[in-house]
Design an enzyme around this catalytic site. Structure first.
Site, PDB file in Angstrom:
ATOM      1  N   ARG A  15       0.840  -1.202   0.000  1.00  0.00           N
ATOM      2  CA  ARG A  15       0.000   0.000   0.000  1.00  0.00           C
ATOM      3  C   ARG A  15       0.879   1.257   0.000  1.00  0.00           C
ATOM      4  O   ARG A  15       2.082   1.190   0.200  1.00  0.00           O
ATOM      5  CB  ARG A  15      -0.908   0.018   1.242  1.00  0.00           C
ATOM      6  CG  ARG A  15      -2.033  -0.973   1.203  1.00  0.00           C
ATOM      7  CD  ARG A  15      -2.765  -1.050   2.528  1.00  0.00           C
ATOM      8  NE  ARG A  15      -1.965  -1.699   3.566  1.00  0.00           N
ATOM      9  CZ  ARG A  15      -2.349  -1.871   4.827  1.00  0.00           C
ATOM     10  NH1 ARG A  15      -3.519  -1.419   5.230  1.00  0.00           N
ATOM     11  NH2 ARG A  15      -1.562  -2.492   5.690  1.00  0.00           N
ATOM     12  N   LYS A  75       1.803   1.924   7.303  1.00  0.00           N
ATOM     13  CA  LYS A  75       2.163   1.129   8.478  1.00  0.00           C
ATOM     14  C   LYS A  75       3.024   1.924   9.446  1.00  0.00           C
ATOM     15  O   LYS A  75       3.609   2.959   9.103  1.00  0.00           O
ATOM     16  CB  LYS A  75       2.924  -0.135   8.066  1.00  0.00           C
ATOM     17  CG  LYS A  75       2.065  -1.172   7.355  1.00  0.00           C
ATOM     18  CD  LYS A  75       0.758  -1.493   8.063  1.00  0.00           C
ATOM     19  CE  LYS A  75       0.930  -2.310   9.331  1.00  0.00           C
ATOM     20  NZ  LYS A  75      -0.404  -2.628   9.941  1.00  0.00           N
ATOM     21  N   TYR A  94      -0.817   4.464  10.666  1.00  0.00           N
ATOM     22  CA  TYR A  94      -1.130   3.493  11.722  1.00  0.00           C
ATOM     23  C   TYR A  94       0.090   3.361  12.620  1.00  0.00           C
ATOM     24  O   TYR A  94       1.232   3.317  12.134  1.00  0.00           O
ATOM     25  CB  TYR A  94      -1.430   2.106  11.130  1.00  0.00           C
ATOM     26  CG  TYR A  94      -2.771   2.021  10.439  1.00  0.00           C
ATOM     27  CD1 TYR A  94      -3.952   2.184  11.146  1.00  0.00           C
ATOM     28  CD2 TYR A  94      -2.855   1.759   9.080  1.00  0.00           C
ATOM     29  CE1 TYR A  94      -5.185   2.112  10.509  1.00  0.00           C
ATOM     30  CE2 TYR A  94      -4.089   1.684   8.434  1.00  0.00           C
ATOM     31  CZ  TYR A  94      -5.246   1.862   9.166  1.00  0.00           C
ATOM     32  OH  TYR A  94      -6.458   1.798   8.536  1.00  0.00           O
ATOM     33  N   HIS A  96      -0.336   1.480  16.241  1.00  0.00           N
ATOM     34  CA  HIS A  96      -0.542   0.279  17.079  1.00  0.00           C
ATOM     35  C   HIS A  96       0.542   0.182  18.155  1.00  0.00           C
ATOM     36  O   HIS A  96       1.320  -0.782  18.204  1.00  0.00           O
ATOM     37  CB  HIS A  96      -0.518  -0.995  16.221  1.00  0.00           C
ATOM     38  CG  HIS A  96      -1.525  -1.002  15.120  1.00  0.00           C
ATOM     39  ND1 HIS A  96      -2.882  -1.042  15.334  1.00  0.00           N
ATOM     40  CD2 HIS A  96      -1.381  -0.956  13.764  1.00  0.00           C
ATOM     41  CE1 HIS A  96      -3.526  -1.034  14.176  1.00  0.00           C
ATOM     42  NE2 HIS A  96      -2.640  -0.967  13.209  1.00  0.00           N
ATOM     43  N   GLU A 118      -5.513   4.596  13.840  1.00  0.00           N
ATOM     44  CA  GLU A 118      -6.444   3.647  14.468  1.00  0.00           C
ATOM     45  C   GLU A 118      -7.148   4.192  15.698  1.00  0.00           C
ATOM     46  O   GLU A 118      -8.062   3.545  16.206  1.00  0.00           O
ATOM     47  CB  GLU A 118      -5.715   2.320  14.805  1.00  0.00           C
ATOM     48  CG  GLU A 118      -4.740   2.376  15.978  1.00  0.00           C
ATOM     49  CD  GLU A 118      -3.333   2.830  15.580  1.00  0.00           C
ATOM     50  OE1 GLU A 118      -3.142   3.266  14.426  1.00  0.00           O
ATOM     51  OE2 GLU A 118      -2.429   2.744  16.438  1.00  0.00           O
ATOM     52  N   ALA A 268      -6.857  -9.467  15.078  1.00  0.00           N
ATOM     53  CA  ALA A 268      -6.506  -8.518  16.147  1.00  0.00           C
ATOM     54  C   ALA A 268      -5.012  -8.546  16.491  1.00  0.00           C
ATOM     55  O   ALA A 268      -4.586  -7.918  17.462  1.00  0.00           O
ATOM     56  CB  ALA A 268      -7.334  -8.805  17.390  1.00  0.00           C
ATOM     57  N   ASP A 270      -2.589  -7.006  15.272  1.00  0.00           N
ATOM     58  CA  ASP A 270      -1.902  -5.702  15.292  1.00  0.00           C
ATOM     59  C   ASP A 270      -2.013  -5.033  16.659  1.00  0.00           C
ATOM     60  O   ASP A 270      -1.244  -4.130  16.964  1.00  0.00           O
ATOM     61  CB  ASP A 270      -2.392  -4.785  14.164  1.00  0.00           C
ATOM     62  CG  ASP A 270      -3.880  -4.555  14.184  1.00  0.00           C
ATOM     63  OD1 ASP A 270      -4.572  -5.169  15.010  1.00  0.00           O
ATOM     64  OD2 ASP A 270      -4.350  -3.746  13.372  1.00  0.00           O
ATOM     65  N   VAL A 298      -1.268 -12.396  10.228  1.00  0.00           N
ATOM     66  CA  VAL A 298      -0.613 -11.339   9.452  1.00  0.00           C
ATOM     67  C   VAL A 298      -1.127  -9.980   9.936  1.00  0.00           C
ATOM     68  O   VAL A 298      -2.337  -9.739   9.975  1.00  0.00           O
ATOM     69  CB  VAL A 298      -0.869 -11.537   7.938  1.00  0.00           C
ATOM     70  CG1 VAL A 298      -0.314 -10.370   7.143  1.00  0.00           C
ATOM     71  CG2 VAL A 298      -0.238 -12.850   7.482  1.00  0.00           C
ATOM     72  N   MET A 301      -2.857  -7.422   6.886  1.00  0.00           N
ATOM     73  CA  MET A 301      -3.634  -8.198   5.902  1.00  0.00           C
ATOM     74  C   MET A 301      -4.039  -7.365   4.682  1.00  0.00           C
ATOM     75  O   MET A 301      -3.949  -7.840   3.548  1.00  0.00           O
ATOM     76  CB  MET A 301      -4.882  -8.806   6.560  1.00  0.00           C
ATOM     77  CG  MET A 301      -4.569  -9.910   7.547  1.00  0.00           C
ATOM     78  SD  MET A 301      -6.028 -10.460   8.451  1.00  0.00           S
ATOM     79  CE  MET A 301      -6.957 -11.286   7.158  1.00  0.00           C
TER      80      MET A 301
HETATM   81  N1  LIG Z   1      -4.395  -7.664  10.920  1.00  0.00           N
HETATM   82  C1  LIG Z   1      -4.772  -6.673  10.131  1.00  0.00           C
HETATM   83  O1  LIG Z   1      -4.283  -6.535   9.019  1.00  0.00           O
HETATM   84  C2  LIG Z   1      -5.833  -5.735  10.553  1.00  0.00           C
HETATM   85  C3  LIG Z   1      -6.223  -5.735  11.860  1.00  0.00           C
HETATM   86  N2  LIG Z   1      -7.255  -4.975  12.295  1.00  0.00           N
HETATM   87  C4  LIG Z   1      -7.592  -5.108  13.713  1.00  0.00           C
HETATM   88  O2  LIG Z   1      -8.773  -5.861  13.901  1.00  0.00           O
HETATM   89  C5  LIG Z   1      -9.273  -5.589  15.214  1.00  0.00           C
HETATM   90  C6  LIG Z   1     -10.777  -5.324  15.162  1.00  0.00           C
HETATM   91  O3  LIG Z   1     -11.015  -4.084  14.507  1.00  0.00           O
HETATM   92  P1  LIG Z   1     -12.495  -3.508  14.257  1.00  0.00           P
HETATM   93  O4  LIG Z   1     -13.414  -4.601  13.873  1.00  0.00           O
HETATM   94  O5  LIG Z   1     -12.348  -2.337  13.377  1.00  0.00           O
HETATM   95  O6  LIG Z   1     -12.907  -3.002  15.711  1.00  0.00           O
HETATM   96  P2  LIG Z   1     -14.372  -2.625  16.210  1.00  0.00           P
HETATM   97  O7  LIG Z   1     -14.190  -1.664  17.340  1.00  0.00           O
HETATM   98  O8  LIG Z   1     -15.253  -2.255  15.069  1.00  0.00           O
HETATM   99  O9  LIG Z   1     -14.940  -4.010  16.778  1.00  0.00           O
HETATM  100  C7  LIG Z   1     -14.393  -4.663  17.888  1.00  0.00           C
HETATM  101  C8  LIG Z   1     -15.500  -5.440  18.569  1.00  0.00           C
HETATM  102  O10 LIG Z   1     -14.902  -6.259  19.588  1.00  0.00           O
HETATM  103  C9  LIG Z   1     -15.826  -6.338  20.647  1.00  0.00           C
HETATM  104  N3  LIG Z   1     -15.125  -6.820  21.814  1.00  0.00           N
HETATM  105  C10 LIG Z   1     -14.257  -6.176  22.641  1.00  0.00           C
HETATM  106  N4  LIG Z   1     -13.814  -6.998  23.600  1.00  0.00           N
HETATM  107  C11 LIG Z   1     -14.407  -8.205  23.376  1.00  0.00           C
HETATM  108  C12 LIG Z   1     -14.344  -9.477  24.033  1.00  0.00           C
HETATM  109  N5  LIG Z   1     -13.579  -9.672  25.098  1.00  0.00           N
HETATM  110  N6  LIG Z   1     -15.087 -10.482  23.512  1.00  0.00           N
HETATM  111  C13 LIG Z   1     -15.866 -10.303  22.413  1.00  0.00           C
HETATM  112  N7  LIG Z   1     -15.982  -9.120  21.784  1.00  0.00           N
HETATM  113  C14 LIG Z   1     -15.254  -8.099  22.253  1.00  0.00           C
HETATM  114  C15 LIG Z   1     -16.377  -4.922  20.748  1.00  0.00           C
HETATM  115  O11 LIG Z   1     -17.617  -4.893  21.455  1.00  0.00           O
HETATM  116  C16 LIG Z   1     -16.528  -4.549  19.267  1.00  0.00           C
HETATM  117  O12 LIG Z   1     -17.838  -4.829  18.776  1.00  0.00           O
HETATM  118  C17 LIG Z   1      -8.430  -4.393  15.716  1.00  0.00           C
HETATM  119  O13 LIG Z   1      -7.405  -4.852  16.541  1.00  0.00           O
HETATM  120  C18 LIG Z   1      -7.875  -3.821  14.448  1.00  0.00           C
HETATM  121  O14 LIG Z   1      -6.706  -3.036  14.649  1.00  0.00           O
HETATM  122  C19 LIG Z   1      -7.949  -4.162  11.436  1.00  0.00           C
HETATM  123  C20 LIG Z   1      -7.575  -4.086  10.120  1.00  0.00           C
HETATM  124  C21 LIG Z   1      -6.455  -4.833   9.594  1.00  0.00           C
HETATM  125  C1  LIG Z   2      -5.096  -1.578  10.421  1.00  0.00           C
HETATM  126  C2  LIG Z   2      -3.787  -2.099  10.008  1.00  0.00           C
HETATM  127  O1  LIG Z   2      -2.955  -2.374  10.825  1.00  0.00           O
HETATM  128  C3  LIG Z   2      -3.498  -2.267   8.614  1.00  0.00           C
HETATM  129  O2  LIG Z   2      -4.343  -1.943   7.764  1.00  0.00           O
HETATM  130  O3  LIG Z   2      -2.391  -2.728   8.297  1.00  0.00           O
HETATM  131 MG   LIG Z   3       1.709  -3.445  13.244  1.00  0.00          MG
END
Ligand SMILES: NC(=O)C1=CN([C@@H]2O[C@H](COP(=O)(O)OP(=O)(O)OC[C@H]3O[C@@H](n4cnc5c(N)ncnc54)[C@H](O)[C@@H]3O)[C@@H](O)[C@H]2O)C=CC1
Ligand SMILES: CC(=O)C(=O)O
Ligand SMILES: [Mg+2]
Length: 372
Positions: A15, A75, A94, A96, A118, A268, A270, A298, A301
């Site tokens: 990106r 990133k 971002y 994190h 974020e 999650a 990140d 990853v 992603m």
């Molecule tokens: N690996 C990657 O490439 C990417 C990672 N992410 C990550 O994904 C994760 C989720 O992001 P979003 O969906 O945007 O967040 P969001 O805030 O929209 O949703 C998170 C949900 O988790 C729930 N939650 C919190 N604690 C909980 C628990 N103990 N048990 C069950 N549910 C619980 C909340 O109530 C909320 O509905 C974040 O850490 C974000 O940074 C986002 C984009 C890319």
């Molecule tokens: C949210 C995040 O960490 C990403 O898009 O890479």
């Molecule tokens: Mg990271």
């Protein structure tokens, strides 16, 4: 203001922080834009697109960092990039920080003003600069989960949609926010049997109203989570407590209770990951096994679909990037508390409470940071 956009250097990150359209708008607002040569190639934006938008092309990252008042990236800055930041410079990307003490230390030492995508908020309690990438990662999660479930990739050998006479995969999505909703939509579209867990009853009500019939919902007590996890072929980790380290919802000992060859896709990651055994992986080597359970972790992603992701991210960041450039960070954050919520580090101090709590570092309140 002089805005700089370096090439992303995290492994397999294709990106870019500024699209040619974003560069064109910034230039129309009277700003100067410098983009590192090749920065947009991975997303299908060659240097010529930036040049025709009026941007300058720099030969290397050092030139971009040296000239720019504000660095716009995707990133978190890698160690060599952190060395190029300076006092008074704005970093918009971002970060994190909660699971990343080294980066936090370096950003504090840099003296730069660091605004994390974020943790920028909106009026509806959402995270508008995380949401587009959460949409992408959520939609990718069943796709990579399906791949991980294939026998040759270490998985259980279960097909997401099953076939006539053979039932579908059972998919459990923990966290029903943006990632979780998009993951559930795609997994149910692939024909899987999907349940979404969340701790928020209003969120479960919303999901049931909108998607009832397409997938099921369940309250995320520890007991319910493990009852569903034991039956699952694929578990998607999609929880978030904004800015904080992710809670650990499945321990190493509990892996023994899962089906052999089940796949965990920890989106999650990140924020440190929501399974005890998660550790960040790269697109090059995305999957590993612990106690017979396959882990996909990853941390970037959306980089896999760099063109879609770059355009989606640019749509969301552009108004904030323009506000920062037009007004300077202080005025822009004073005028918009949602942008101020993105301030994580300023002039040698941490300014985000959840990160301070996770890392045991003193925090200067963002309101006070505006005055320093
Ligand atoms: N690996 C990657 O490439 C990417 C990672 N992410 C990550 O994904 C994760 C989720 O992001 P979003 O969906 O945007 O967040 P969001 O805030 O929209 O949703 C998170 C949900 O988790 C729930 N939650 C919190 N604690 C909980 C628990 N103990 N048990 C069950 N549910 C619980 C909340 O109530 C909320 O509905 C974040 O850490 C974000 O940074 C986002 C984009 C890319
Ligand atoms: C949210 C995040 O960490 C990403 O898009 O890479
Ligand atoms: Mg990271």
């Amino acid at each position: 203001m002089h805005i700089g956009c370096p090439t992303e250097i995290k492994p397999q990150e294709f990106r870019v922080g500024l699209t040619p359209n974003a560069a064109r708008e910034a230039i129309a607002h009277g700003h100067k834009v410098t983009v590192q040569t090749g920065a947009g190639d991975g997303a299908g934006f060659p240097d010529a697109d930036y040049e025709s938008a009026g941007a300058q092309i720099a030969g290397n990252a050092a030139d971009v960092f040296a000239q720019a008042d504000m660095i716009v990236k995707v990133k978190e800055p890698q160690a060599v990039e952190r060395k190029m930041l300076r006092e008074g410079q704005i970093l918009f990307t971002y970060l994190h920080l909660a699971p990343d003490p080294e980066q936090t230390k370096d950003l504090i030492a840099s003296g730069a003003t660091c605004i994390a995508y974020e943790t920028v908020t909106d009026d509806r309690g959402g995270l508008p600069l995380l949401a587009p990438m959460s949409e992408v990662a959520g939609r990718l999660a069943p796709q990579v989960g399906a791949w991980t479930l294939q026998k040759a990739n270490g998985g259980r050998g279960v097909l997401m949609g099953g076939v006539p006479g053979v039932g579908p995969a059972r998919v459990v999505v923990i966290g029903g926010g943006v990632v979780g909703t998009h993951a559930a939509k795609i997994a149910s579209g692939m024909g899987a049997d999907v349940t979404v867990l969340d701790r928020s009853l209003p969120r479960l009500r919303y999901l049931d109203d909108v998607f009832g019939g397409q997938f099921k919902t369940s309250y995320a007590s520890a007991g319910n989570t493990m009852d569903l996890a034991r039956e699952a072929d694929l578990i998607v980790g999609a929880v978030l407590i904004p800015g904080a380290a992710a809670p650990k919802l499945i321990s190493r000992a509990q892996l023994q209770e899962l089906k052999p060859g089940a796949a965990l896709v920890d989106v999650a990651i990140d924020q440190g990951g929501c399974f005890e055994t998660s550790k960040a992986t790269t697109h090059q080597d995305p999957v590993y096994e612990v106690d017979g359970i396959m882990h996909y972790c990853v941390a970037n992603m959306p980089g896999a679909v760099a063109r879609t992701s770059t355009i989606a991210l640019g749509n969301a960041t552009m108004p904030f990037m323009l506000a920062l450039a037009d007004k300077g960070w202080r005025q822009a954050c004073e005028d918009d508390p949602h942008l101020l919520a993105g301030l994580n580090v300023h002039a040698g101090q941490l300014t985000y409470f959840a990160v301070g709590k996770a890392l045991g570092i003193d925090v200067l309140s963002p309101a006070l940071a505006l005055k320093t």
